[in-house]
Design a protein around this motif. Sequence first.
Motif, PDB file in Angstrom:
ATOM      1  N   MET A   1       6.738  -2.549   9.188  1.00 53.27           N
ATOM      2  CA  MET A   1       5.680  -3.237   8.264  1.00 53.27           C
ATOM      3  C   MET A   1       5.857  -4.778   7.862  1.00 53.27           C
ATOM      4  SD  MET A   1       4.538  -0.231   5.401  1.00 53.27           S
ATOM      5  CE  MET A   1       3.063  -0.948   4.947  1.00 53.27           C
ATOM      6  N   ASP A   2       4.567  -5.473   8.241  1.00 55.66           N
ATOM      7  CA  ASP A   2       4.824  -6.923   7.819  1.00 55.66           C
ATOM      8  C   ASP A   2       4.335  -6.919   6.578  1.00 55.66           C
ATOM      9  OD1 ASP A   2       5.718  -7.593  10.360  1.00 55.66           O
ATOM     10  OD2 ASP A   2       3.698  -7.454  11.146  1.00 55.66           O
ATOM     11  N   LYS A   4       2.434  -8.960   3.675  1.00 61.26           N
ATOM     12  CA  LYS A   4       0.848  -9.575   3.970  1.00 61.26           C
ATOM     13  C   LYS A   4       0.915 -10.452   2.365  1.00 61.26           C
ATOM     14  CE  LYS A   4      -1.280  -5.902   6.272  1.00 61.26           C
ATOM     15  NZ  LYS A   4      -2.155  -4.899   6.036  1.00 61.26           N
ATOM     16  N   ASP A   5       0.412 -11.602   2.368  1.00 62.81           N
ATOM     17  CA  ASP A   5       0.269 -12.529   1.407  1.00 62.81           C
ATOM     18  C   ASP A   5      -0.416 -11.790   0.120  1.00 62.81           C
ATOM     19  OD1 ASP A   5       1.629 -14.627   2.647  1.00 62.81           O
ATOM     20  OD2 ASP A   5      -0.155 -15.604   3.249  1.00 62.81           O
ATOM     21  N   SER A   6      -1.460 -10.831   0.718  1.00 64.81           N
ATOM     22  CA  SER A   6      -2.295 -10.143  -0.374  1.00 64.81           C
ATOM     23  C   SER A   6      -1.518  -9.346  -1.339  1.00 64.81           C
ATOM     24  CB  SER A   6      -3.460  -9.218   0.425  1.00 64.81           C
ATOM     25  OG  SER A   6      -2.790  -8.234   1.275  1.00 64.81           O
ATOM     26  N   TYR A   7      -0.133  -9.033  -0.788  1.00 64.27           N
ATOM     27  CA  TYR A   7       0.850  -8.112  -1.664  1.00 64.27           C
ATOM     28  C   TYR A   7       1.229  -9.053  -2.738  1.00 64.27           C
ATOM     29  CZ  TYR A   7       0.931  -4.922   2.313  1.00 64.27           C
ATOM     30  OH  TYR A   7       0.780  -3.985   3.101  1.00 64.27           O
ATOM     31  N   ASP A   8       1.358 -10.455  -2.764  1.00 65.15           N
ATOM     32  CA  ASP A   8       1.943 -11.305  -3.877  1.00 65.15           C
ATOM     33  C   ASP A   8       0.995 -11.134  -5.038  1.00 65.15           C
ATOM     34  OD1 ASP A   8       4.002 -12.148  -2.402  1.00 65.15           O
ATOM     35  OD2 ASP A   8       2.558 -14.006  -1.516  1.00 65.15           O
ATOM     36  N   ARG A  19       9.403  -8.013  -1.697  1.00 69.01           N
ATOM     37  CA  ARG A  19       9.768  -8.567  -0.322  1.00 69.01           C
ATOM     38  C   ARG A  19      11.205  -7.886   0.037  1.00 69.01           C
ATOM     39  NH1 ARG A  19       8.575 -13.710  -2.003  1.00 69.01           N
ATOM     40  NH2 ARG A  19       6.300 -14.272  -1.771  1.00 69.01           N
ATOM     41  N   GLN A  20      12.068  -7.981  -0.855  1.00 63.54           N
ATOM     42  CA  GLN A  20      13.329  -7.206  -0.687  1.00 63.54           C
ATOM     43  C   GLN A  20      13.178  -5.777  -0.359  1.00 63.54           C
ATOM     44  OE1 GLN A  20      15.658  -7.224  -4.185  1.00 63.54           O
ATOM     45  NE2 GLN A  20      17.484  -6.850  -3.286  1.00 63.54           N
ATOM     46  N   LEU A  21      12.295  -5.313  -1.000  1.00 61.08           N
ATOM     47  CA  LEU A  21      11.972  -3.683  -0.807  1.00 61.08           C
ATOM     48  C   LEU A  21      11.586  -3.429   0.299  1.00 61.08           C
ATOM     49  CD1 LEU A  21      11.736  -0.661  -1.669  1.00 61.08           C
ATOM     50  CD2 LEU A  21       9.233  -1.273  -2.739  1.00 61.08           C
ATOM     51  N   LEU A  22      10.451  -4.513   0.776  1.00 58.22           N
ATOM     52  CA  LEU A  22      10.078  -4.227   2.264  1.00 58.22           C
ATOM     53  C   LEU A  22      10.972  -4.303   3.412  1.00 58.22           C
ATOM     54  CD1 LEU A  22       7.351  -3.853   4.025  1.00 58.22           C
ATOM     55  CD2 LEU A  22       7.376  -6.228   3.995  1.00 58.22           C
ATOM     56  N   VAL A  23      11.875  -5.245   3.098  1.00 57.18           N
ATOM     57  CA  VAL A  23      13.240  -5.244   3.994  1.00 57.18           C
ATOM     58  C   VAL A  23      13.876  -4.097   4.364  1.00 57.18           C
ATOM     59  CG1 VAL A  23      15.272  -6.500   4.700  1.00 57.18           C
ATOM     60  CG2 VAL A  23      13.219  -7.981   3.833  1.00 57.18           C
ATOM     61  N   LYS A  24      14.050  -3.421   3.138  1.00 59.23           N
ATOM     62  CA  LYS A  24      14.861  -2.394   3.014  1.00 59.23           C
ATOM     63  C   LYS A  24      13.899  -1.050   3.922  1.00 59.23           C
ATOM     64  CE  LYS A  24      18.978  -1.004   1.840  1.00 59.23           C
ATOM     65  NZ  LYS A  24      20.003  -1.503   2.459  1.00 59.23           N
ATOM     66  N   LEU A  25      12.585  -1.269   3.412  1.00 62.23           N
ATOM     67  CA  LEU A  25      11.901  -0.085   3.946  1.00 62.23           C
ATOM     68  C   LEU A  25      11.881  -0.251   5.406  1.00 62.23           C
ATOM     69  CD1 LEU A  25       8.562   0.705   2.132  1.00 62.23           C
ATOM     70  CD2 LEU A  25       8.373   0.265   4.421  1.00 62.23           C
ATOM     71  N   ASN A  26      11.806  -1.471   6.053  1.00 64.11           N
ATOM     72  CA  ASN A  26      11.589  -1.602   7.472  1.00 64.11           C
ATOM     73  C   ASN A  26      12.985  -1.443   8.080  1.00 64.11           C
ATOM     74  OD1 ASN A  26       9.136  -2.432   7.964  1.00 64.11           O
ATOM     75  ND2 ASN A  26       9.571  -4.672   7.323  1.00 64.11           N
ATOM     76  N   TRP A 112       4.111   3.815  -1.630  1.00 59.18           N
ATOM     77  CA  TRP A 112       4.579   2.961  -2.803  1.00 59.18           C
ATOM     78  C   TRP A 112       3.887   1.720  -2.427  1.00 59.18           C
ATOM     79  CZ3 TRP A 112       5.522   4.065  -7.684  1.00 59.18           C
ATOM     80  CH2 TRP A 112       5.831   3.176  -8.441  1.00 59.18           C
ATOM     81  N   LEU A 113       4.340   1.336  -1.310  1.00 61.94           N
ATOM     82  CA  LEU A 113       4.034  -0.175  -0.842  1.00 61.94           C
ATOM     83  C   LEU A 113       2.673  -0.357  -0.837  1.00 61.94           C
ATOM     84  CD1 LEU A 113       5.356  -2.941   0.123  1.00 61.94           C
ATOM     85  CD2 LEU A 113       4.993  -2.302   2.401  1.00 61.94           C
ATOM     86  N   ILE A 114       1.921   0.286  -0.174  1.00 58.31           N
ATOM     87  CA  ILE A 114       0.578   0.137   0.035  1.00 58.31           C
ATOM     88  C   ILE A 114      -0.288   0.345  -1.210  1.00 58.31           C
ATOM     89  CG2 ILE A 114      -1.525   1.028   1.304  1.00 58.31           C
ATOM     90  CD1 ILE A 114       0.460   1.576   3.591  1.00 58.31           C
TER      91      ILE A 114
END
Length: 136
Positions: A1-2, A4-8, A19-26, A112-114
């Motif tokens: 998953m990438d 997205k600025d809309s997550y900020d 962003r750290q969570l997304l890195v671990k998720l990826n 959780w992310l979405i």
Amino acid sequence: MDWKDSYDIGVEKIDCQHRQLLVKLNDFFEACTNQQGKDKIEETLKFLKDYTVEHFGSEEQLMKDIDFPELTEHQKTHAEFVQTVLDLEESIKTKGVSVLSTIKLNRTLTDWLINHIHKCDKLIGDCIAAKGNKAV
């Protein structure tokens, strides 16, 4: 998953943690794609336990600081996520790692992310913006 600025949400500390969570998720997704999810699941769960203590603490303090109207409900969703992680960890300890447990963690993290970060946490940023960014 990438990312997205809309997550900020507009708070650098919180956005950085997300962003750290997304890195671990990826990392976990990639391991699953390479049939190594079973090897990576315990490391991912340990990260999540540490992450939730720090991140949820930061986020909940921010919500208190800005008098976030949905603080109690937000804390409840945080507690439910922590319980999901603990339940999954307990299941792995008692039954071992399985394809089902890797799928469950994948779904939990994606949801959780979405749903949480993109929808619920976004409301924190909206609240701050409505107050003219004076709260942070």
